[in-house]
Motif scaffolding. Structure first.
Motif, PDB file in Angstrom:
ATOM      1  N   THR A   1      17.343  30.925  65.183  1.00 49.74           N
ATOM      2  CA  THR A   1      17.086  32.540  64.905  1.00 49.74           C
ATOM      3  C   THR A   1      17.843  33.317  65.693  1.00 49.74           C
ATOM      4  O   THR A   1      18.424  32.900  66.665  1.00 49.74           O
ATOM      5  CB  THR A   1      15.778  32.687  65.035  1.00 49.74           C
ATOM      6  OG1 THR A   1      15.407  32.454  66.564  1.00 49.74           O
ATOM      7  CG2 THR A   1      14.835  31.762  64.463  1.00 49.74           C
ATOM      8  N   ILE A   2      18.022  34.518  65.289  1.00 48.39           N
ATOM      9  CA  ILE A   2      18.811  35.469  66.059  1.00 48.39           C
ATOM     10  C   ILE A   2      18.678  35.569  67.518  1.00 48.39           C
ATOM     11  O   ILE A   2      19.461  35.596  68.393  1.00 48.39           O
ATOM     12  CB  ILE A   2      18.970  36.869  65.396  1.00 48.39           C
ATOM     13  CG1 ILE A   2      19.554  36.692  63.895  1.00 48.39           C
ATOM     14  CG2 ILE A   2      19.454  37.898  66.255  1.00 48.39           C
ATOM     15  CD1 ILE A   2      19.269  38.044  63.190  1.00 48.39           C
ATOM     16  N   PRO A   3      17.183  35.587  68.058  1.00 46.76           N
ATOM     17  CA  PRO A   3      17.055  35.672  69.275  1.00 46.76           C
ATOM     18  C   PRO A   3      17.356  34.496  70.001  1.00 46.76           C
ATOM     19  O   PRO A   3      18.115  34.554  71.337  1.00 46.76           O
ATOM     20  CB  PRO A   3      15.750  35.877  69.475  1.00 46.76           C
ATOM     21  CG  PRO A   3      15.071  36.443  68.143  1.00 46.76           C
ATOM     22  CD  PRO A   3      15.986  35.833  67.072  1.00 46.76           C
ATOM     23  N   ASP A   4      17.072  33.275  69.503  1.00 49.28           N
ATOM     24  CA  ASP A   4      17.293  32.129  69.966  1.00 49.28           C
ATOM     25  C   ASP A   4      18.953  31.885  70.357  1.00 49.28           C
ATOM     26  O   ASP A   4      19.471  31.617  71.404  1.00 49.28           O
ATOM     27  CB  ASP A   4      16.881  30.858  69.548  1.00 49.28           C
ATOM     28  CG  ASP A   4      15.254  30.885  69.651  1.00 49.28           C
ATOM     29  OD1 ASP A   4      14.711  31.327  70.566  1.00 49.28           O
ATOM     30  OD2 ASP A   4      14.720  30.428  68.613  1.00 49.28           O
ATOM     31  N   ILE A   5      19.689  32.200  69.134  1.00 53.27           N
ATOM     32  CA  ILE A   5      21.067  32.028  69.232  1.00 53.27           C
ATOM     33  C   ILE A   5      21.844  33.001  70.411  1.00 53.27           C
ATOM     34  O   ILE A   5      22.656  32.573  71.307  1.00 53.27           O
ATOM     35  CB  ILE A   5      21.701  32.379  67.863  1.00 53.27           C
ATOM     36  CG1 ILE A   5      21.569  31.002  67.123  1.00 53.27           C
ATOM     37  CG2 ILE A   5      23.122  32.474  68.045  1.00 53.27           C
ATOM     38  CD1 ILE A   5      22.351  29.836  67.483  1.00 53.27           C
TER      39      ILE A   5
ATOM     40  N   GLY B   1      22.220  44.180  61.119  1.00 58.37           N
ATOM     41  CA  GLY B   1      20.879  44.292  60.916  1.00 58.37           C
ATOM     42  C   GLY B   1      20.606  45.717  60.739  1.00 58.37           C
ATOM     43  O   GLY B   1      21.549  46.693  60.997  1.00 58.37           O
ATOM     44  N   SER B   2      19.453  46.139  60.266  1.00 55.85           N
ATOM     45  CA  SER B   2      19.040  47.773  60.074  1.00 55.85           C
ATOM     46  C   SER B   2      18.355  48.473  61.150  1.00 55.85           C
ATOM     47  O   SER B   2      18.415  49.697  61.156  1.00 55.85           O
ATOM     48  CB  SER B   2      18.261  47.772  58.772  1.00 55.85           C
ATOM     49  OG  SER B   2      16.719  47.021  59.073  1.00 55.85           O
ATOM     50  N   ASP B   3      18.222  47.749  62.312  1.00 57.54           N
ATOM     51  CA  ASP B   3      17.526  48.456  63.287  1.00 57.54           C
ATOM     52  C   ASP B   3      18.191  47.981  64.478  1.00 57.54           C
ATOM     53  O   ASP B   3      17.893  46.936  65.125  1.00 57.54           O
ATOM     54  CB  ASP B   3      15.964  47.847  63.500  1.00 57.54           C
ATOM     55  CG  ASP B   3      15.248  48.998  64.384  1.00 57.54           C
ATOM     56  OD1 ASP B   3      15.929  49.522  65.153  1.00 57.54           O
ATOM     57  OD2 ASP B   3      14.027  48.390  64.761  1.00 57.54           O
ATOM     58  N   ALA B   4      18.980  48.720  65.015  1.00 55.69           N
ATOM     59  CA  ALA B   4      19.727  48.557  66.403  1.00 55.69           C
ATOM     60  C   ALA B   4      19.055  48.555  67.551  1.00 55.69           C
ATOM     61  O   ALA B   4      19.358  47.920  68.411  1.00 55.69           O
ATOM     62  CB  ALA B   4      20.972  49.566  66.283  1.00 55.69           C
ATOM     63  N   SER B   5      17.999  48.914  67.682  1.00 59.33           N
ATOM     64  CA  SER B   5      17.049  48.865  68.712  1.00 59.33           C
ATOM     65  C   SER B   5      16.432  47.481  68.795  1.00 59.33           C
ATOM     66  O   SER B   5      15.853  47.398  69.753  1.00 59.33           O
ATOM     67  CB  SER B   5      16.163  49.960  68.726  1.00 59.33           C
ATOM     68  OG  SER B   5      15.253  50.067  67.703  1.00 59.33           O
ATOM     69  N   ASP B   6      16.311  46.921  67.727  1.00 56.65           N
ATOM     70  CA  ASP B   6      15.517  45.613  67.692  1.00 56.65           C
ATOM     71  C   ASP B   6      16.218  44.384  68.436  1.00 56.65           C
ATOM     72  O   ASP B   6      17.492  44.307  68.545  1.00 56.65           O
ATOM     73  CB  ASP B   6      15.356  45.171  66.106  1.00 56.65           C
ATOM     74  CG  ASP B   6      14.414  43.932  66.029  1.00 56.65           C
ATOM     75  OD1 ASP B   6      14.173  43.710  64.639  1.00 56.65           O
ATOM     76  OD2 ASP B   6      14.123  43.228  66.827  1.00 56.65           O
ATOM     77  N   GLU B   7      15.575  43.508  69.213  1.00 50.58           N
ATOM     78  CA  GLU B   7      15.957  42.540  69.984  1.00 50.58           C
ATOM     79  C   GLU B   7      16.932  41.753  68.985  1.00 50.58           C
ATOM     80  O   GLU B   7      17.716  40.871  69.592  1.00 50.58           O
ATOM     81  CB  GLU B   7      14.958  42.064  70.716  1.00 50.58           C
ATOM     82  CG  GLU B   7      13.931  40.865  69.414  1.00 50.58           C
ATOM     83  CD  GLU B   7      13.138  40.219  70.663  1.00 50.58           C
ATOM     84  OE1 GLU B   7      13.138  40.151  71.635  1.00 50.58           O
ATOM     85  OE2 GLU B   7      12.269  39.629  69.882  1.00 50.58           O
ATOM     86  N   THR B   8      16.784  41.688  67.900  1.00 56.12           N
ATOM     87  CA  THR B   8      17.412  40.984  66.899  1.00 56.12           C
ATOM     88  C   THR B   8      18.991  41.532  66.669  1.00 56.12           C
ATOM     89  O   THR B   8      19.593  40.929  65.926  1.00 56.12           O
ATOM     90  CB  THR B   8      16.848  40.687  65.785  1.00 56.12           C
ATOM     91  OG1 THR B   8      16.594  41.654  64.968  1.00 56.12           O
ATOM     92  CG2 THR B   8      15.467  39.858  65.816  1.00 56.12           C
ATOM     93  N   GLY B   9      19.015  42.905  67.159  1.00 55.25           N
ATOM     94  CA  GLY B   9      20.380  43.528  66.617  1.00 55.25           C
ATOM     95  C   GLY B   9      21.301  43.538  67.761  1.00 55.25           C
ATOM     96  O   GLY B   9      21.797  42.437  68.503  1.00 55.25           O
ATOM     97  N   SER B  10      21.979  44.880  68.170  1.00 54.93           N
ATOM     98  CA  SER B  10      22.911  44.944  69.000  1.00 54.93           C
ATOM     99  C   SER B  10      22.689  44.705  70.231  1.00 54.93           C
ATOM    100  O   SER B  10      23.656  44.169  71.068  1.00 54.93           O
ATOM    101  CB  SER B  10      23.488  46.474  68.775  1.00 54.93           C
ATOM    102  OG  SER B  10      22.397  47.421  69.276  1.00 54.93           O
ATOM    103  N   ALA B  11      21.618  44.812  71.009  1.00 60.37           N
ATOM    104  CA  ALA B  11      21.032  44.478  72.170  1.00 60.37           C
ATOM    105  C   ALA B  11      21.374  42.793  72.572  1.00 60.37           C
ATOM    106  O   ALA B  11      22.181  42.623  73.465  1.00 60.37           O
ATOM    107  CB  ALA B  11      19.633  44.586  72.443  1.00 60.37           C
ATOM    108  N   GLY B  12      21.057  41.950  71.650  1.00 59.15           N
ATOM    109  CA  GLY B  12      21.505  40.539  71.796  1.00 59.15           C
ATOM    110  C   GLY B  12      22.870  40.251  71.819  1.00 59.15           C
ATOM    111  O   GLY B  12      23.522  39.528  72.441  1.00 59.15           O
ATOM    112  N   ILE B  13      23.771  40.955  70.869  1.00 58.83           N
ATOM    113  CA  ILE B  13      25.300  40.957  70.805  1.00 58.83           C
ATOM    114  C   ILE B  13      25.854  41.193  71.940  1.00 58.83           C
ATOM    115  O   ILE B  13      26.346  40.774  72.677  1.00 58.83           O
ATOM    116  CB  ILE B  13      25.671  41.410  69.923  1.00 58.83           C
ATOM    117  CG1 ILE B  13      25.185  41.181  68.285  1.00 58.83           C
ATOM    118  CG2 ILE B  13      27.093  41.731  69.592  1.00 58.83           C
ATOM    119  CD1 ILE B  13      25.584  39.857  68.083  1.00 58.83           C
ATOM    120  N   SER B  14      25.248  42.174  72.804  1.00 59.43           N
ATOM    121  CA  SER B  14      25.785  42.954  73.894  1.00 59.43           C
ATOM    122  C   SER B  14      25.460  42.161  74.903  1.00 59.43           C
ATOM    123  O   SER B  14      26.774  41.719  76.031  1.00 59.43           O
ATOM    124  CB  SER B  14      25.240  44.536  74.218  1.00 59.43           C
ATOM    125  OG  SER B  14      25.507  45.562  73.091  1.00 59.43           O
TER     126      SER B  14
END
Length: 592
Positions: free
Chosen positions: A175-179, A29-42
């Motif tokens: 969607t990314i947040p749900d997954i 993703g282009s925005d690491a601070s977005d909840e669809t980004g690295s936060a969900g992965i972490s």
């Protein structure tokens, strides 16, 4: 990308540990601070590590790094359970789909395989942990800002395509947040099957292996045995062996020894799973290749295309089975039971009987139309009607009769045409016959007679030209003759006379004139038999007189000239006493 390519990466990244639980989490993703980004992965990675998984994760990694991380699942011992989470952008074309890693822009169908991760390969890797593999695909939504959407090249479409997981693999999309939320919460709940985890998660879609009786993570043992508790350790080893064998017999063996053991509930659930899980139910039937081919033929007959009748239940066959099940009141699992196979076979037999009856009906209709047309043409009483019938019904009920009658008519026409040609007895007549009856019964005779007439006409023309040249008796006249008939019957005589007239050869004042030679021959009184013997002798001596039929034509005269010249006799082309005596000396039989 094939497994072999990923395995090379795995050699560097995978540990030599035994069958353990492993997870690979990749985000883009282009925005690491977005909840669809690295936060969900972490968050998902932390939850899976807490559940005992060995986790590797990355965000916005390049393609080679992503492949290396995915290769960590390819150790020599396959993981007992594996989780693969891919969140970000996806693309598809035809039946293939790809995960687009970070930094990738504008892939086309020509280069997407090298630039992105093939979901087919991802699922093939997951299939190394059958019954314990979950692939989570989190896709960006349609309301993603325009400047964050990936540009795609020719032949590739954004989003996930058709998903057909291999045996034993569960695929969950959303969607990314749900997954990410599902991976960090429900997926790590112990003692629950995947269908139980998905209850209430309406925003997620699941494909592939979804047995309600097989737990993804086993329940925690209420009392962990002490390291020195040998009985508890033996039970744990027996359970581990049962899990690795993964058969009804193995679980029953565990229960016989530990009916109230710490893993008894899981063993009973696994046994129930064998009895209720569609995939295992079909596997227990142990269908042969011939039986699978018959099922495929039955499906195709019923209108469900399997993409091949080869005895292998691939994606095409599984899709056909699901469609048949769904349209006939069964749960669309893609796997067959013995009762369903029996129903399918009965339905196919009924369809075959319908087709056979329809073919019989059509055959009866063809026979009726055949007979009606035969009657309409007057039962083949004339040639035109017979030919019209055979054009329409070349293999009809009356085709043999029609052909026999046509043969009779053609035979009669052939004979009539021959008789007309024979009566006229001209080249034109025989050519007309051959044009109309090239393979007729009299074609050979027509060609032979035509050849005779052509030869006769040529001989007549040769003789007429010779008579004209002889009457003129000039060098120019003989030159004209030789120009028209260089190999004519009188060509040798013409050349000698031409040479004599042009002083190219000495003139023999004692030469016999043609008139004298003709008279000398006539004085011999040779009948047709004698003439035939002379021609036969010339032929035997190698002087080619033409047909030996007792007619001294141009060919005979030329042969006589060659014979007389060879024997040192006066060259006249006529039989005189000297010539006859020499022939007798050469073996000419005298007629009695």
């Amino acid at each position: 990308m094939r497994l072999s390519l990923l395995f090379a990466c795995a050699c560097m990244a995978a540990s030599a540990a035994g069958a353990e639980n492993r997870a690979v989490l990749l985000g883009a993703g282009s925005d690491a601070s977005d909840e669809t980004g690295s936060a969900g992965i972490s968050a998902a990675a932390e939850a899976l590590e807490g559940a005992g998984f060995k986790v590797v994760s990355a965000f916005d990694s390049e393609i080679e790094a992503s492949r290396e991380l995915l290769g960590s699942l390819l150790s020599e011992d396959a993981p007992e359970r594996s989780v693969i989470l891919l969140s970000g952008r996806f693309a598809h074309a035809g039946g293939a789909s790809w995960y687009l890693p970070g930094g990738l822009d504008a892939p086309s169908l020509a280069d997407v395989d090298g630039a992105a991760l093939s979901l087919g390969t991802v699922m093939e890797i997951a299939a190394r942990s059958p019954g314990g593999a979950v692939v989570l695909l989190g896709a960006r939504t349609h309301d993603t800002p325009e400047d964050e959407r990936v540009a795609l090249g020719t032949g590739v479409t954004a989003g996930l395509g058709r998903l057909e997981p291999p045996q034993g693999v569960t695929v969950i999309t959303g969607t990314i947040p749900d997954i990410a939320d599902f991976a960090g919460t429900r997926l790590v709940e112990r003692g629950r099957s995947v269908p139980e985890m998905l209850e209430g998660a309406s925003a997620l879609d699941a494909y592939g292996f979804r047995s309600p009786l097989v737990t993804f993570l086993p329940r925690e043992v209420s009392a962990t045995p002490d390291a020195g508790d040998e009985a508890a350790e033996r039970e744990r080893q027996a359970w581990q062996e049962s899990r690795e064998t993964d058969t009804i017999e193995a679980y029953r063996a565990y229960l016989e020894e530990y009916p109230d053991g710490a893993f008894a509930d899981e063993a009973r659930a696994a046994i129930d799973g064998f009895a209720r899980d569609p995939e295992r139910i079909e596997a227990a039937l142990d269908l042969s290749s011939d039986a699978r081919q018959r099922i495929q033929r039955d499906l195709v007959l019923m209108g469900y295309e399997t993409r091949g009748v080869d005895g292998i239940f691939g994606p095409g066959s599984r899709s056909a089975i699901r469609r048949w099940q769904g349209e006939n009141g069964f749960e669309a699992t893609g796997f067959l039971t013995a009762a369903q196979i029996s129903d399918l076979d009965q339905m196919a037999e009924a369809r075959r009987a319908e087709q056979a009856e329809e073919e019989r009906r059509q055959e009866r209709e063809r026979e009726r139309a055949d007979r009606a047309y035969w009657e309409d043409i007057g039962r083949g009483q004339d040639e035109a009607g017979l030919r019209a019938y055979l054009d329409r019904y070349p293999d009809g009920a009356f085709s043999d009769v029609a052909r026999a009658r046509l043969d009779e008519i053609e035979g009669a026409n052939d004979r009539a045409a021959w008789e007309r040609a024979e009566a006229e007895d001209t080249q034109a007549a025989y050519r007309r016959y051959l044009d109309a009856h090239e393979d007729g019964a009299f074609a050979g005779r027509a060609r032979a007679r035509l050849e005779e007439l052509v030869e006769s006409e040529a001989e007549a023309a040769d003789k007429a030209a010779w008579e004209e040249a002889r009457e003129a008796d000039t060098a120019q006249a003989y030159a004209r003759y030789l120009e028209d008939f260089p190999e004519g019957a009188f060509s040798e005589r013409a050349r000698r006379r031409q040479a004599a007239l042009t002083d190219d050869a000495p003139v023999d004042d004692g030469a016999i004139s043609e008139a004298e030679a003709r008279q000398a021959e006539a004085a011999l009184g040779l009948n047709q038999i004698s003439r035939s013997l002379v021609e036969a002798q010339l032929l035997a001596q190698g002087f080619s007189p033409g047909r030996t039929e007792g007619q001294f034509d141009g060919n005979t005269r030329a042969a006589l000239e060659r014979y007389q010249e060879a024997r040192g006799l006066p060259v006249t082309g006529y039989v005189d006493r000297k010539t006859l005596n020499r022939m007798i000396a050469d073996g000419l039989p005298l007629p009695r």
